[in-house]
Design an enzyme around this catalytic site. Structure first.
Site, PDB file in Angstrom:
ATOM      1  N   LYS A  57      50.197  36.172  35.421  1.00 20.49           N
ATOM      2  CA  LYS A  57      49.660  35.985  36.804  1.00 20.49           C
ATOM      3  C   LYS A  57      48.113  35.092  35.779  1.00 20.49           C
ATOM      4  CE  LYS A  57      49.810  39.134  40.224  1.00 20.49           C
ATOM      5  NZ  LYS A  57      48.857  40.093  40.657  1.00 20.49           N
ATOM      6  N   GLN A 101      43.535  43.165  41.058  1.00 11.86           N
ATOM      7  CA  GLN A 101      43.992  43.504  41.015  1.00 11.86           C
ATOM      8  C   GLN A 101      44.609  45.295  41.246  1.00 11.86           C
ATOM      9  OE1 GLN A 101      47.197  41.855  40.361  1.00 11.86           O
ATOM     10  NE2 GLN A 101      48.637  43.728  40.400  1.00 11.86           N
ATOM     11  N   ASP A 124      45.241  36.712  47.399  1.00 14.77           N
ATOM     12  CA  ASP A 124      46.058  37.740  48.298  1.00 14.77           C
ATOM     13  C   ASP A 124      45.870  37.496  49.445  1.00 14.77           C
ATOM     14  OD1 ASP A 124      47.391  38.983  45.629  1.00 14.77           O
ATOM     15  OD2 ASP A 124      45.107  39.766  45.216  1.00 14.77           O
TER      16      ASP A 124
HETATM   17  N1  GUN Z   1      49.428  45.551  43.044  1.00 15.34           N
HETATM   18  C1  GUN Z   1      50.843  45.336  43.685  1.00 15.34           C
HETATM   19  N2  GUN Z   1      50.846  44.155  43.846  1.00 15.34           N
HETATM   20  C2  GUN Z   1      50.228  43.356  44.248  1.00 15.34           C
HETATM   21  C3  GUN Z   1      49.690  41.718  44.423  1.00 15.34           C
HETATM   22  O1  GUN Z   1      50.141  41.023  44.857  1.00 15.34           O
HETATM   23  N3  GUN Z   1      48.140  42.142  44.767  1.00 15.34           N
HETATM   24  C4  GUN Z   1      47.478  41.880  43.853  1.00 15.34           C
HETATM   25  N4  GUN Z   1      45.768  42.205  43.981  1.00 15.34           N
HETATM   26  N5  GUN Z   1      47.406  43.591  43.784  1.00 15.34           N
HETATM   27  C5  GUN Z   1      49.096  44.305  43.663  1.00 15.34           C
END
Ligand code: GUN
Length: 314
Positions: A57, A101, A124
């Protein structure tokens, strides 16, 4: 003349191609903005998969001209410390998107953290305000993975309206928002999950089948209607060399066995790829499918959040 049946194989829907197209558009949009949007990515502890995801990311943000800030806190971080960090990022005017995350360490109350993120910076789309906006048909920041699935369908001109879409999985990150997004596109939507009875009977009615259950190769030929569009959201580490032969055909098996030898595992989705290739009309591969869209859509959401917050007239 000898009658010959030519087996039709599924069209591969390339997540890479769709992700590149989206990233190209985002980069162009960033170049035309009078400021550089900033994404703050927060990671707590040492979860190996989270480390890979967050570094992807951060790297992609920089490639597209966004500013990224990676905050890594130790595994023993307290609820209060993490709340303080989120509040600091909420207050900072230069921060457009905040991503915490998941999963978080056990001592952390995930719900409270996600609810503390300013909904305007919730790239998100996990905050209840954005969940509610999506459910009630308002403009919202939408979870990246299901939003990416819609982008794949659009890119390949796959009709959604009036189709029967069946989702296997009811998570807050994928299954539920996926249902809302497909409804918004006028599909008839069914959600199945681990307690669903006669799963194959339901999934085999799907024109569009979305698998998001987190079980390697669980969806097989018996679950798929001939010619259906099968979207595989699962990403599972898989290391069983014997079972691999049930998942991969001759064109793929040698490569996969080598990967298992070298890395200890290969990636498999929630769908048995060998059976999907024989039964589906179109199929997203793993790797190279939906996974690549998640990061691209996060970039898109960050630019969207930045524009809404910074350019709004008030
Ligand atoms: N963990 C697994 N998928 C995601 C996601 O799309 N965003 C976040 N913040 N954590 C995750």
């Amino acid at each position: 003349m000898i009658a010959e049946t030519i087996k039709k194989r599924a069209k591969i829907l390339s997540g890479k191609e769709v992700a590149e197209a989206i990233k190209g558009k985002v980069a162009e949009e960033v170049r035309n903005l009078p400021f550089r949007p900033c994404l703050a990515a927060v990671r707590v502890g040492e979860d190996a998969a989270s480390k890979v995801y967050v570094s992807n990311k951060v790297r992609t943000s920089e490639e597209l001209g966004l500013i990224s800030e990676h905050r890594h806190l130790p595994a023993e971080t307290t609820q209060e410390e993490l709340l303080n960090l989120v509040q600091e990022l909420n207050r900072r005017d230069d921060v457009d998107g905040i991503l915490v995350q998941l999963p978080l360490p056990k001592q952390i109350n995930e719900k409270e953290i996600l609810e503390t993120i300013n909904p305007e910076k919730d790239v998100d789309g996990f905050h209840p305000v954005n969940v509610g906006r999506l459910a009630s048909g308002q403009n919202a920041l939408v979870p990246c993975t299901p939003a990416g699935v819609i982008e794949i369908l659009r890119y390949y001109d796959i009709e959604i309206a009036e189709k029967h879409a069946v989702i296997v999985g009811r998570s807050n990150i994928v299954g539920k928002p996926m249902a809302m997004l497909l409804l918004r596109e006028n599909a008839t939507v069914t959600i199945c999950h681990s307690r669903t009875k006669n799963l194959a009977e339901i999934t085999s009615q799907a024109d569009i089948l979305v698998a998001a259950i987190g079980r390697a190769g669980f969806i097989g030929g018996e679950h798929i209607k001939q010619g259906a569009v099968v979207i595989d959201v699962g990403i599972n580490n898989f290391s069983d060399k014997d079972l691999a032969r049930e998942f991969f055909d001759e064109s793929e098996i040698e490569k996969r066995l080598k990967t298992i030898e070298k890395r200890g595992f290969t990636l498999v989705g929630d769908v048995n790829p060998k059976e999907a290739m024989e039964k589906a009309g179109a199929f997203t591969p793993v790797p190279g499918g939906v996974g690549l869209l998640t990061v691209a859509m996060l970039m898109k959401n960050t630019v969207e959040a930045a524009k809404m917050r910074r350019l709004k007239e008030n």
